[in-house]
Structure formats: structure tokens, C-alpha cells
Scaffold this motif. Structure first.
Motif, mmCIF file in Angstrom:
data_model
loop_
_atom_site.group_PDB
_atom_site.id
_atom_site.type_symbol
_atom_site.label_atom_id
_atom_site.label_comp_id
_atom_site.label_asym_id
_atom_site.label_seq_id
_atom_site.Cartn_x
_atom_site.Cartn_y
_atom_site.Cartn_z
ATOM 1 N N ARG A 107 0.840 -1.195 0.000
ATOM 2 C CA ARG A 107 0.000 0.000 0.000
ATOM 3 C C ARG A 107 0.884 1.258 0.000
ATOM 4 O O ARG A 107 1.888 1.299 0.716
ATOM 5 C CB ARG A 107 -0.897 0.025 1.239
ATOM 6 N N PRO A 108 0.506 2.267 -0.798
ATOM 7 C CA PRO A 108 1.321 3.496 -0.866
ATOM 8 C C PRO A 108 0.991 4.509 0.248
ATOM 9 O O PRO A 108 -0.179 4.735 0.550
ATOM 10 C CB PRO A 108 0.929 4.085 -2.234
ATOM 11 N N SER A 159 2.471 8.499 1.711
ATOM 12 C CA SER A 159 3.408 9.627 1.621
ATOM 13 C C SER A 159 4.351 9.603 2.821
ATOM 14 O O SER A 159 3.958 9.168 3.906
ATOM 15 C CB SER A 159 2.648 10.950 1.684
ATOM 16 N N TYR A 193 1.587 8.960 8.090
ATOM 17 C CA TYR A 193 0.376 9.365 8.800
ATOM 18 C C TYR A 193 -0.787 8.845 7.969
ATOM 19 O O TYR A 193 -0.859 9.139 6.773
ATOM 20 C CB TYR A 193 0.337 10.892 8.903
ATOM 21 N N PHE A 194 -1.640 8.024 8.559
ATOM 22 C CA PHE A 194 -2.679 7.395 7.734
ATOM 23 C C PHE A 194 -3.991 7.209 8.475
ATOM 24 O O PHE A 194 -4.044 7.264 9.698
ATOM 25 C CB PHE A 194 -2.193 6.040 7.196
ATOM 26 N N LYS A 195 -5.017 6.976 7.669
ATOM 27 C CA LYS A 195 -6.355 6.671 8.206
ATOM 28 C C LYS A 195 -6.704 5.228 7.852
ATOM 29 O O LYS A 195 -6.361 4.758 6.764
ATOM 30 C CB LYS A 195 -7.391 7.616 7.585
ATOM 31 N N GLY A 245 -5.751 -3.302 4.527
ATOM 32 C CA GLY A 245 -4.324 -3.033 4.677
ATOM 33 C C GLY A 245 -4.037 -2.034 5.788
ATOM 34 O O GLY A 245 -3.161 -2.252 6.643
ATOM 35 N N THR A 246 -4.773 -0.949 5.792
ATOM 36 C CA THR A 246 -4.544 0.072 6.831
ATOM 37 C C THR A 246 -5.002 -0.428 8.206
ATOM 38 O O THR A 246 -4.424 -0.049 9.228
ATOM 39 C CB THR A 246 -5.247 1.392 6.459
ATOM 40 N N GLU A 256 -3.231 11.418 -5.792
ATOM 41 C CA GLU A 256 -3.281 9.990 -5.476
ATOM 42 C C GLU A 256 -3.870 9.215 -6.640
ATOM 43 O O GLU A 256 -4.592 9.774 -7.459
ATOM 44 C CB GLU A 256 -4.162 9.735 -4.252
ATOM 45 N N SER A 257 -3.568 7.933 -6.648
ATOM 46 C CA SER A 257 -4.155 7.042 -7.630
ATOM 47 C C SER A 257 -4.077 5.640 -7.032
ATOM 48 O O SER A 257 -3.210 5.401 -6.198
ATOM 49 C CB SER A 257 -3.324 7.136 -8.909
HETATM 50 C C1 LIG Z 1 1.123 8.298 -3.601
HETATM 51 C C2 LIG Z 1 0.097 7.979 -2.549
HETATM 52 C C3 LIG Z 1 0.270 8.453 -1.259
HETATM 53 C C4 LIG Z 1 -0.663 8.168 -0.262
HETATM 54 N N1 LIG Z 1 -0.446 8.665 0.976
HETATM 55 C C5 LIG Z 1 -1.329 8.379 1.963
HETATM 56 C C6 LIG Z 1 -1.100 8.878 3.274
HETATM 57 O O1 LIG Z 1 -0.104 9.567 3.543
HETATM 58 N N2 LIG Z 1 -2.006 8.563 4.231
HETATM 59 C C7 LIG Z 1 -3.117 7.787 3.955
HETATM 60 O O2 LIG Z 1 -3.922 7.535 4.870
HETATM 61 N N3 LIG Z 1 -3.350 7.326 2.717
HETATM 62 C C8 LIG Z 1 -2.486 7.583 1.723
HETATM 63 N N4 LIG Z 1 -2.715 7.088 0.466
HETATM 64 C C9 LIG Z 1 -3.904 6.230 0.247
HETATM 65 C C10 LIG Z 1 -3.600 4.834 0.785
HETATM 66 O O3 LIG Z 1 -2.657 4.218 -0.063
HETATM 67 C C11 LIG Z 1 -4.884 4.001 0.815
HETATM 68 O O4 LIG Z 1 -5.735 4.522 1.804
HETATM 69 C C12 LIG Z 1 -4.558 2.555 1.162
HETATM 70 O O5 LIG Z 1 -3.876 1.941 0.098
HETATM 71 C C13 LIG Z 1 -5.830 1.802 1.470
HETATM 72 O O6 LIG Z 1 -5.478 0.452 1.701
HETATM 73 P P1 LIG Z 1 -6.484 -0.525 2.445
HETATM 74 O O7 LIG Z 1 -6.036 -1.916 2.178
HETATM 75 O O8 LIG Z 1 -6.656 -0.132 3.868
HETATM 76 O O9 LIG Z 1 -7.851 -0.221 1.759
HETATM 77 P P2 LIG Z 1 -8.498 -0.981 0.498
HETATM 78 O O10 LIG Z 1 -9.261 -2.126 1.041
HETATM 79 O O11 LIG Z 1 -7.470 -1.223 -0.563
HETATM 80 O O12 LIG Z 1 -9.470 0.175 0.006
HETATM 81 C C14 LIG Z 1 -10.428 0.744 0.899
HETATM 82 C C15 LIG Z 1 -11.114 1.899 0.183
HETATM 83 O O13 LIG Z 1 -10.162 2.950 -0.090
HETATM 84 C C16 LIG Z 1 -10.125 3.220 -1.489
HETATM 85 N N5 LIG Z 1 -8.731 3.493 -1.891
HETATM 86 C C17 LIG Z 1 -7.685 2.653 -1.829
HETATM 87 N N6 LIG Z 1 -6.557 3.242 -2.279
HETATM 88 C C18 LIG Z 1 -6.925 4.503 -2.632
HETATM 89 C C19 LIG Z 1 -6.232 5.596 -3.195
HETATM 90 N N7 LIG Z 1 -4.932 5.551 -3.501
HETATM 91 N N8 LIG Z 1 -6.925 6.720 -3.428
HETATM 92 C C20 LIG Z 1 -8.241 6.794 -3.152
HETATM 93 N N9 LIG Z 1 -8.952 5.789 -2.616
HETATM 94 C C21 LIG Z 1 -8.313 4.647 -2.388
HETATM 95 C C22 LIG Z 1 -10.664 1.975 -2.159
HETATM 96 O O14 LIG Z 1 -11.254 2.259 -3.415
HETATM 97 C C23 LIG Z 1 -11.706 1.508 -1.160
HETATM 98 O O15 LIG Z 1 -12.923 2.181 -1.315
HETATM 99 C C24 LIG Z 1 -1.804 7.375 -0.568
HETATM 100 C C25 LIG Z 1 -1.978 6.892 -1.865
HETATM 101 C C26 LIG Z 1 -1.056 7.197 -2.840
HETATM 102 C C27 LIG Z 1 -1.250 6.685 -4.223
#
Ligand SMILES: Cc1cc2nc3c(=O)[nH]c(=O)nc-3n(C[C@H](O)[C@H](O)[C@H](O)COP(=O)(O)OP(=O)(O)OC[C@H]3O[C@@H](n4cnc5c(N)ncnc54)[C@H](O)[C@@H]3O)c2cc1C
Ligand code: FES
Length: 261
Positions: A54-55, A57, A70-72, A77-78, A220-221
Motif C-alpha cells: 500500500r502506498p 506519503s 500518517y494514515f487513516k 491493509g490500513t 493519489e491514484s
Molecule cells: C502516492 C500515494 C500516497 C498516499 N499517501 C497516503 C497517506 O499519507 N495517508 C493515507 O492515509 N493514505 C495515503 N494514500 C492512500 C492509501 O494508499 C490508501 O488509503 C490505502 O492503500 C488503502 O489500503 P487498504 O487496504 O486499507 O484499503 P483498500 O481495502 O485497498 O481500500 C479501501 C477503500 O479505499 C479506497 N482506496 C484505496 N486506495 C486509494 C487511493 N490511492 N486513493 C483513493 N482511494 C483509495 C478503495 O477504493 C476503497 O474504497 C496514498 C496513496 C497514494 C497513491
């Protein structure tokens, strides 16, 4: 640009309101080469669920070899990441992507919203370190409510920069959007750096464009590999082509991108 895959040790985990967490990881090679705006890919599970990294910043680095994210908690994954224990090992890949290009002339206006505040601390610190004189610089932070912002303020205040806040419900600072206080706070010759929800960044970019002010946005993507192999992170660019956020971003000039909002 060098990238490393490190077995990082969890040095500290902080829990804040609204499922927000801050994780300090000891990964010295990544810490020493990271630039503001870059990100890391973290393997959250030891098994196969979730399989993909998972990405996140880079929130800040320390001279002792630490990085913070710092994340929510928004999904599996989170959720797993929020439950790591001190001294546990986590696989971290980075630093990845292109970060902010710091202009050392003219005031820096740093605008962060929601989780987009994450990379802005590293940016503000590095900006101060390189410029030495930052009395004209300004940090603008926005969130839905006080709960989502107050735990981050102390670190920003320590930099000694001017700092203004805005909350949607008026519980801290200006009652309304951060873009409303930004509009009247742009001095001549400034550069704006922003990260936050898409509508916020689109608005920041529009205000800057109307005033001829350079604006860098961190977007983000959804990312599978983070290294240009899967092409899953593509996003429309202004010129009709597609750009891959993990390689060409996440930081862009606002005018390079297509904004649908
Ligand atoms: C370059 C980059 C930097 C990031 N930095 C941060 C950060 O500093 N702090 C932080 O909290 N998060 C950040 N994110 C987003 C973070 O990567 C996602 O919240 C995380 O991957 C979710 O993983 P998960 O397994 O918990 O959720 P999943 O089960 O994978 O997804 C849960 C929900 O979140 C949505 N989601 C997942 N990834 C993203 C995304 N990239 N953009 C929008 N929606 C998404 C999904 O569509 C789904 O609805 C960043 C993303 C990118 C691309
Ligand atoms: S995330 Fe795989 S190419 Fe960008």
C-alpha cells in the motif's frame, strides 16, 4: 534515484481521533534519500491478504534513520497496519516517485487538506532548512473538524512559520474551506504547494492559474506496484495523454493534469 527495500522496525505507533494513526519506522536507507512529496510502498500483511503493498506519503524523516507515515484506516491493509506492535518488522519499499520541486526564491504557500496534510510536514521542514529564512512562508491546513487536525499542529508550529487553519464545522480556525483563506493570502512571487482531496486541489489550482501563480499538486491514484510495471495508476493529463502517477508523480504542476471536478 536510489530505491531500497528495507525490513523496517516499528519504533512508535500513535493513535489519534477518527481512526488516524502515525507510524514511525526505522529504515535508514530510505530516510536518508527521501525527498518531500515522495512515497513508500508498505507490505501490510505477513501473509497473502492483502497481497499488494500500500502506498503512503512520507510524513517526515529523522536524522536517526526514521520515517513517519500518517494514515487513516479505510480498509484491510490500513487496519492491519494500525495494529502493528513496537519492534515488529515491516517491509518498506522506497523512496518512490517525484517529489516537490522546492523554489527557494519567493514565499512558499503550503496548503494541506485532510490526509493530504501528511506530506506537507516534510515539505515545510525541508523548505525551512534549505531557505533558512522562511518568515514570508505560510502554512494553511484544512480538515472537516478540529479532531482531525489538532494532533498535527504542534509539529508544524515548531517550525515557527505562519500557520492558519480552517475546518468545515468551524471547530478550529476559519469556518469553511481552506481555499477561502488562501485566496487573500497569496503574496507576489509565491509558489503554492498542495495536497488534499481532489476538489480542494482543483480549486487551489484554479485560484493559482487565475493569478498566474505556480502551483504544484500531489495527487493519489490506486497503485499496485508503485514502480511503473503494472500501469494501474494512470491518470489523464492535460494534453490528452495518460500519465503514470507512481513514476511521473505524485507531484505535478497543476496545469499538467486534467481536472474533472
Ligand atoms: C502516492 C500515494 C500516497 C498516499 N499517501 C497516503 C497517506 O499519507 N495517508 C493515507 O492515509 N493514505 C495515503 N494514500 C492512500 C492509501 O494508499 C490508501 O488509503 C490505502 O492503500 C488503502 O489500503 P487498504 O487496504 O486499507 O484499503 P483498500 O481495502 O485497498 O481500500 C479501501 C477503500 O479505499 C479506497 N482506496 C484505496 N486506495 C486509494 C487511493 N490511492 N486513493 C483513493 N482511494 C483509495 C478503495 O477504493 C476503497 O474504497 C496514498 C496513496 C497514494 C497513491
Ligand atoms: S502503480 Fe504500477 S505502474 Fe504505477
Amino acid at each position: 534515484m536510489s530505491q531500497y527495500q528495507e525490513k523496517a522496525t516499528v519504533a512508535r505507533i500513535e493513535q489519534f481521533a477518527n481512526k488516524n494513526f502515525r507510524l514511525t519506522l526505522h529504515c535508514p536507507q530510505i530516510a536518508v534519500s527521501a525527498k518531500p512529496g515522495q512515497f513508500v510502498m508498505i507490505r501490510t500483511a505477513t501473509g497473502k491478504d492483502p497481497l499488494l503493498r500500500r502506498p503512503f506519503s512520507i510524513h517526515q524523516t529523522s536524522s536517526g534513520g526514521g520515517i513517519q507515515i500518517y494514515f487513516k484506516v479505510v480498509g484491510r491493509g490500513t487496519e492491519i497496519l494500525s495494529q502493528v506492535k513496537k519492534d515488529q518488522e515491516v517491509s518498506v519499499l522506497g523512496p518512490l516517485g517525484r517529489g516537490f520541486r522546492l523554489g527557494l526564491n519567493g514565499p512558499a504557500i503550503i496548503v494541506g487538506g485532510g490526509l493530504g496534510i501528511a506530506p506537507m510536514l516534510f515539505l515545510a521542514k525541508e523548505n525551512c532548512r534549505l531557505k533558512r529564512k522562511c518568515s514570508d512562508d505560510l502554512i494553511l491546513l484544512g480538515a472537516r473538524e478540529k479532531n482531525e487536525l489538532e494532533h498535527l499542529l504542534e509539529d508544524f508550529r515548531r517550525l515557527g512559520l505562519r500557520l492558519l487553519t480552517a475546518t468545515d464545522d468551524g471547530s478550529l480556525g476559519h469556518h469553511g474551506f481552506v481555499t477561502e483563506i488562501m485566496q487573500s493570502a497569496l503574496p507576489p512571487g509565491c509558489t503554492v504547494y498542495t495536497c488534499g482531496p481532489e476538489p480542494m486541489m482543483a480549486r487551489v489550482g484554479k485560484i493559482c492559474q487565475s493569478q498566474g501563480i505556480p502551483c504544484q499538486v500531489s495527487v493519489e491514484s490506486v497503485m499496485a506496484c508503485g514502480m511503473g510495471a503494472c500501469l494501474g495508476c494512470s491518470r489523464p493529463a492535460k494534453d490528452g495523454t495518460y500519465t503514470h502517477v507512481c513514476l511521473n508523480g505524485p507531484v505535478y504542476d497543476a496545469e499538467e493534469l486534467q481536472w474533472t471536478i
